[in-house]
Write an enzyme that holds these catalytic residues in place. Structure first.
Site, PDB file in Angstrom:
ATOM      1  N   LYS A   1      47.444  30.355  33.001  1.00  0.00           N
ATOM      2  CA  LYS A   1      46.694  31.744  32.834  1.00  0.00           C
ATOM      3  C   LYS A   1      45.247  31.364  32.847  1.00  0.00           C
ATOM      4  O   LYS A   1      44.668  30.724  32.075  1.00  0.00           O
ATOM      5  CB  LYS A   1      47.183  32.506  31.657  1.00  0.00           C
ATOM      6  CG  LYS A   1      46.502  33.745  31.662  1.00  0.00           C
ATOM      7  CD  LYS A   1      47.372  34.573  30.518  1.00  0.00           C
ATOM      8  CE  LYS A   1      46.347  34.152  29.188  1.00  0.00           C
ATOM      9  NZ  LYS A   1      45.249  35.063  28.980  1.00  0.00           N
TER      10      LYS A   1
ATOM     11  N   ASP B   1      44.671  36.860  34.605  1.00  0.00           N
ATOM     12  CA  ASP B   1      44.795  37.726  33.606  1.00  0.00           C
ATOM     13  C   ASP B   1      43.633  38.732  33.383  1.00  0.00           C
ATOM     14  O   ASP B   1      42.778  38.508  32.534  1.00  0.00           O
ATOM     15  CB  ASP B   1      45.232  37.042  32.169  1.00  0.00           C
ATOM     16  CG  ASP B   1      45.075  37.908  30.606  1.00  0.00           C
ATOM     17  OD1 ASP B   1      45.478  39.289  31.087  1.00  0.00           O
ATOM     18  OD2 ASP B   1      45.281  37.549  29.740  1.00  0.00           O
TER      19      ASP B   1
ATOM     20  N   LYS C   1      43.525  42.053  33.430  1.00  0.00           N
ATOM     21  CA  LYS C   1      43.768  43.615  32.986  1.00  0.00           C
ATOM     22  C   LYS C   1      43.056  44.442  33.446  1.00  0.00           C
ATOM     23  O   LYS C   1      42.286  45.150  33.057  1.00  0.00           O
ATOM     24  CB  LYS C   1      43.719  43.391  31.436  1.00  0.00           C
ATOM     25  CG  LYS C   1      44.246  42.638  30.609  1.00  0.00           C
ATOM     26  CD  LYS C   1      44.089  42.705  29.145  1.00  0.00           C
ATOM     27  CE  LYS C   1      45.071  41.486  28.437  1.00  0.00           C
ATOM     28  NZ  LYS C   1      44.513  40.173  28.477  1.00  0.00           N
TER      29      LYS C   1
ATOM     30  N   ASP D   1      41.159  50.950  36.289  1.00  0.00           N
ATOM     31  CA  ASP D   1      40.084  51.947  37.024  1.00  0.00           C
ATOM     32  C   ASP D   1      40.815  52.762  37.685  1.00  0.00           C
ATOM     33  O   ASP D   1      41.946  53.181  37.486  1.00  0.00           O
ATOM     34  CB  ASP D   1      39.303  50.765  37.693  1.00  0.00           C
ATOM     35  CG  ASP D   1      37.847  51.298  38.075  1.00  0.00           C
ATOM     36  OD1 ASP D   1      37.748  52.410  38.222  1.00  0.00           O
ATOM     37  OD2 ASP D   1      36.852  50.493  37.650  1.00  0.00           O
TER      38      ASP D   1
ATOM     39  N   THR E   1      47.779  44.181  21.355  1.00  0.00           N
ATOM     40  CA  THR E   1      47.963  43.850  19.998  1.00  0.00           C
ATOM     41  C   THR E   1      46.965  43.945  19.040  1.00  0.00           C
ATOM     42  O   THR E   1      47.165  43.869  17.702  1.00  0.00           O
ATOM     43  CB  THR E   1      48.928  42.430  19.904  1.00  0.00           C
ATOM     44  OG1 THR E   1      48.140  41.484  20.424  1.00  0.00           O
ATOM     45  CG2 THR E   1      50.072  42.522  20.579  1.00  0.00           C
TER      46      THR E   1
ATOM     47  N   ARG F   1      46.383  27.622  22.497  1.00  0.00           N
ATOM     48  CA  ARG F   1      45.736  26.549  21.650  1.00  0.00           C
ATOM     49  C   ARG F   1      47.090  25.497  21.337  1.00  0.00           C
ATOM     50  O   ARG F   1      46.779  24.351  20.998  1.00  0.00           O
ATOM     51  CB  ARG F   1      45.343  27.365  20.524  1.00  0.00           C
ATOM     52  CG  ARG F   1      43.634  27.781  20.981  1.00  0.00           C
ATOM     53  CD  ARG F   1      43.234  28.678  19.868  1.00  0.00           C
ATOM     54  NE  ARG F   1      44.028  29.948  19.630  1.00  0.00           N
ATOM     55  CZ  ARG F   1      43.687  31.092  19.129  1.00  0.00           C
ATOM     56  NH1 ARG F   1      42.549  31.107  18.327  1.00  0.00           N
ATOM     57  NH2 ARG F   1      44.493  32.057  19.082  1.00  0.00           N
TER      58      ARG F   1
END
Ligand code: C5P
Length: 235
Positions: free
Chosen positions: A35, A62, A64, A67, A121, A212
């Site tokens: 990603k 990614d 997002k 518009d 989230t 990570r």
């Protein structure tokens, strides 16, 4: 329960192309996708996607998008030109935005999968109420997933806690992509609402975004292989 064969998407959250490529070279494109997010793309641009593709990886871009419909559709088309495997937009951009983007993708000979972010989230029920969404995160997430499904999108991005509710409302082919995944015993970092890889798969996730626990492991290749084996035979 369907068990996806290649469910792991490794988040390459780096600020330089050399760091991202060095990490990618330790990974196996047969065991994961990667990603590229806002930081790497803003610093490096399309080269980030092209270089990772040249190493054999499917790339989830990614960014997002959110518009007006024409602008988002053109941005998705640009992602398709780069050869991305998946691209995403915000479901809260609404029906016209999602349908326009899905229709443009449908006309391409090779198009990325188009997924929609439901509710970030980082937003809780109080923060949602402040922006006029009084129904709470779970209801809003499920509502936006149903809308994205009806607009012809390929799937949604949501937290592990929303998978069951969404899976009950959409068909099995609708993809569910979830971050917030931590193997048992791994550092939680800043993830608060998390699940283990096998829990997320058992709930119905198709793809797990994991950063990570893999990128900061002493041996990223082994970390990826271990997580991969818990995914393909979830206990
Ligand atoms: O390192 P870690 O596994 O926490 O990385 C998770 C990735 O998923 C990051 O790229 C992060 O931006 C993304 N993400 C997230 N939580 C969300 C949405 C995206 O952690 N709700």
């Amino acid at each position: 329960m369907k068990v996806p064969s290649d469910p792991i998407i490794v988040a390459l959250d780096f600020s330089s192309l050399s760091c991202a490529l060095k990490k990618a070279e330790q990974l196996d494109p047969n065991l994961c996708k990667v990603k590229v997010g806002k930081e790497l793309f803003t610093k490096v641009g399309p080269d980030s996607v092209v270089s990772l593709r040249n190493l054999g990886f499917d790339v989830f871009l990614d960014l997002k998008f959110h518009d007006i419909p024409n602008t988002v559709a053109r941005a998705c088309e640009a992602a398709a030109d780069l050869g991305c495997w998946m691209v995403n937009l915000h479901a809260s951009g609404g029906r016209a935005m999602m349908e326009t983007a899905a229709n443009v993708m449908a006309k391409l000979s090779t198009a990325p999968l188009l997924t929609a972010v439901t509710v970030l989230t980082s937003l809780n029920d109080n923060l949602l109420a402040e922006i006029g969404v009084g129904d709470g995160a779970l209801l809003q997430t499920t509502r936006l997933a149903k809308l994205a499904n009806s607009c012809g999108l390929d799937g949604v991005v949501c937290s592990p806690h929303e998978i069951t509710s969404i899976r009950n409302e959409v068909n099995d082919n609708f993809l569910i992509v979830t971050p917030g995944v931590r193997p048992l015993g791994a550092a939680l970092d800043d993830q608060v609402r998390f699940a283990t890889p096998s829990e997320a798969i058992k709930k119905g996730a198709d793809y797990l975004v994991i950063g990570r626990p893999i990128t900061e492991a002493r041996d990223s290749h082994t970390a990826l292989s271990e997580i991969h084996s818990t995914c393909i035979s979830p206990i």
